[in-house]
Structures are given as C-alpha cells and as structure tokens.
Design a protein around this motif. Structure first.
Motif, PDB file in Angstrom:
ATOM      1  N   ALA A  84       0.833  -1.211   0.000  1.00  0.00           N
ATOM      2  CA  ALA A  84       0.000   0.000   0.000  1.00  0.00           C
ATOM      3  C   ALA A  84       0.865   1.257   0.000  1.00  0.00           C
ATOM      4  O   ALA A  84       0.560   2.235  -0.684  1.00  0.00           O
ATOM      5  N   ARG A  85       1.965   1.222   0.744  1.00  0.00           N
ATOM      6  CA  ARG A  85       2.863   2.375   0.810  1.00  0.00           C
ATOM      7  C   ARG A  85       3.541   2.620  -0.538  1.00  0.00           C
ATOM      8  O   ARG A  85       3.728   3.760  -0.964  1.00  0.00           O
ATOM      9  N   LEU A  86       3.929   1.558  -1.213  1.00  0.00           N
ATOM     10  CA  LEU A  86       4.665   1.671  -2.479  1.00  0.00           C
ATOM     11  C   LEU A  86       3.765   1.951  -3.681  1.00  0.00           C
ATOM     12  O   LEU A  86       4.213   2.537  -4.672  1.00  0.00           O
ATOM     13  N   ASN A  87       2.527   1.522  -3.606  1.00  0.00           N
ATOM     14  CA  ASN A  87       1.640   1.531  -4.772  1.00  0.00           C
ATOM     15  C   ASN A  87       1.553   2.868  -5.521  1.00  0.00           C
ATOM     16  O   ASN A  87       1.587   2.874  -6.739  1.00  0.00           O
ATOM     17  N   PRO A  88       1.463   4.006  -4.842  1.00  0.00           N
ATOM     18  CA  PRO A  88       1.307   5.266  -5.582  1.00  0.00           C
ATOM     19  C   PRO A  88       2.498   5.649  -6.460  1.00  0.00           C
ATOM     20  O   PRO A  88       2.364   6.495  -7.341  1.00  0.00           O
ATOM     21  N   GLU A 108      13.199   6.579   2.813  1.00  0.00           N
ATOM     22  CA  GLU A 108      13.762   5.478   3.604  1.00  0.00           C
ATOM     23  C   GLU A 108      12.677   4.451   3.934  1.00  0.00           C
ATOM     24  O   GLU A 108      12.917   3.243   3.865  1.00  0.00           O
ATOM     25  N   GLN A 109      11.471   4.913   4.252  1.00  0.00           N
ATOM     26  CA  GLN A 109      10.361   3.994   4.517  1.00  0.00           C
ATOM     27  C   GLN A 109      10.007   3.190   3.265  1.00  0.00           C
ATOM     28  O   GLN A 109       9.683   1.997   3.353  1.00  0.00           O
ATOM     29  N   GLU A 115      12.306  -3.609   0.246  1.00  0.00           N
ATOM     30  CA  GLU A 115      13.158  -4.726   0.656  1.00  0.00           C
ATOM     31  C   GLU A 115      12.339  -5.818   1.341  1.00  0.00           C
ATOM     32  O   GLU A 115      12.605  -7.011   1.150  1.00  0.00           O
ATOM     33  N   ALA A 116      11.322  -5.433   2.091  1.00  0.00           N
ATOM     34  CA  ALA A 116      10.455  -6.417   2.751  1.00  0.00           C
ATOM     35  C   ALA A 116       9.722  -7.266   1.714  1.00  0.00           C
ATOM     36  O   ALA A 116       9.659  -8.499   1.837  1.00  0.00           O
ATOM     37  N   VAL A 117       9.175  -6.629   0.684  1.00  0.00           N
ATOM     38  CA  VAL A 117       8.460  -7.374  -0.356  1.00  0.00           C
ATOM     39  C   VAL A 117       9.421  -8.315  -1.088  1.00  0.00           C
ATOM     40  O   VAL A 117       9.097  -9.487  -1.325  1.00  0.00           O
TER      41      VAL A 117
END
Length: 151
Positions: A84-88, A108-109, A115-117
């Motif tokens: 959700a954070r990366l999608n935009p 950084e977030q 990296e988590a994905v």
C-alpha cells in the motif's frame, strides 16, 4: 531454485533496489528512488506469478499483483502495508508532481517496504521450489531404480 525466467525477474528487482538506494543516497533524487522502490515490489510479485505458471499482467498496481498471487494459493504475509505504501509511486513518481516533495525519511520507509516485499518473495520462491523438487533421498532412489531398470 526458481526457473530461469523467475530468477531474471528477481535479479531485475534486486537491480531496482540498488538503483533506489543509490538515488536515495544522492539526497535529492527522491522521486526516482520512490519509483525504483515500487519497481522492486512489482517485479518481485510478478516473479512469483511467473513461477506459478501465470502470465503477469502489464499493470503497475502492486496491491492487485499481491491479490493475484494470493488467489493462486500463495499466502504472502506481512507485506500488505508495504504494498500500500509503495503503490502510488509506480506511475506518479515518473512525472513531476507530489512525489518530488518526498522527504528523505519517507524515501527510507519506501526502501524498507521494497526490501520487505523482495525478501518475502525470495522466501516464497524458495519454498515453492522446495515443494516441487524431490529430496536428495528421493532423487537417489529414482536414479538407482533407473540404473537397475531393464533396457
């Protein structure tokens, strides 16, 4: 080990992670860093789809890609918020606009999320491969049965 095509997608995701980190380290390339962070997630999820025998859609919505992976029976856990954070940033970060206003902390977030994905995808691919590859014992029995088979 995942198939060659899957491995290529993971290698591209790793390259995007390196580019995202490089752009972030420049301190002023926040939008390119965000875009490459998104690409990490997109390519990681598409790699799983490929390994499952699916043709990944030509789309950039990582939340939709995550749903597609789950619909095929792979329960990727703990990355919903990351996607959700990366999608935009799959499209918006390529053009001038709001993504240019990202702070270093926000980037950084995004890097942490990307990296988590990627890490969850690697683990998933390793597990999927382990399920379809016979153990050394099974391979040895099959090979000795083959050698002992009449011609």
């Amino acid at each position: 080990m995942p198939c060659k095509r899957t491995q290529l997608w993971i290698e591209h995701a790793e390259g995007d992670l390196a580019m995202a980190k490089l752009a972030a380290s420049a301190g002023y390339l926040c939008a390119p860093a965000a875009f490459h962070a998104h690409q990490v997630a997109e390519k990681s999820l598409k790699a799983i789809l490929i390994e499952l025998g699916a043709r990944p859609p030509r789309a950039h919505d990582v939340q939709e890609l995550l749903r597609g992976v789950r619909l095929r029976g792979v329960a990727l856990r703990g990355i919903d918020a990351d996607c959700a954070r990366l999608n935009p940033y799959g499209v918006a970060a390529r053009y001038p606009g709001d993504s240019a206003m990202l702070s270093a902390a926000e980037v950084e977030q995004l890097l942490v999320a990307a990296e988590a994905v990627l890490n969850v995808a690697r683990v998933s691919l390793d597990r999927a491969t382990a399920l379809v590859q016979p153990s050394a014992h099974v391979r040895e029995r099959a090979q000795s049965a083959y050698r002992g088979a009449p011609s």
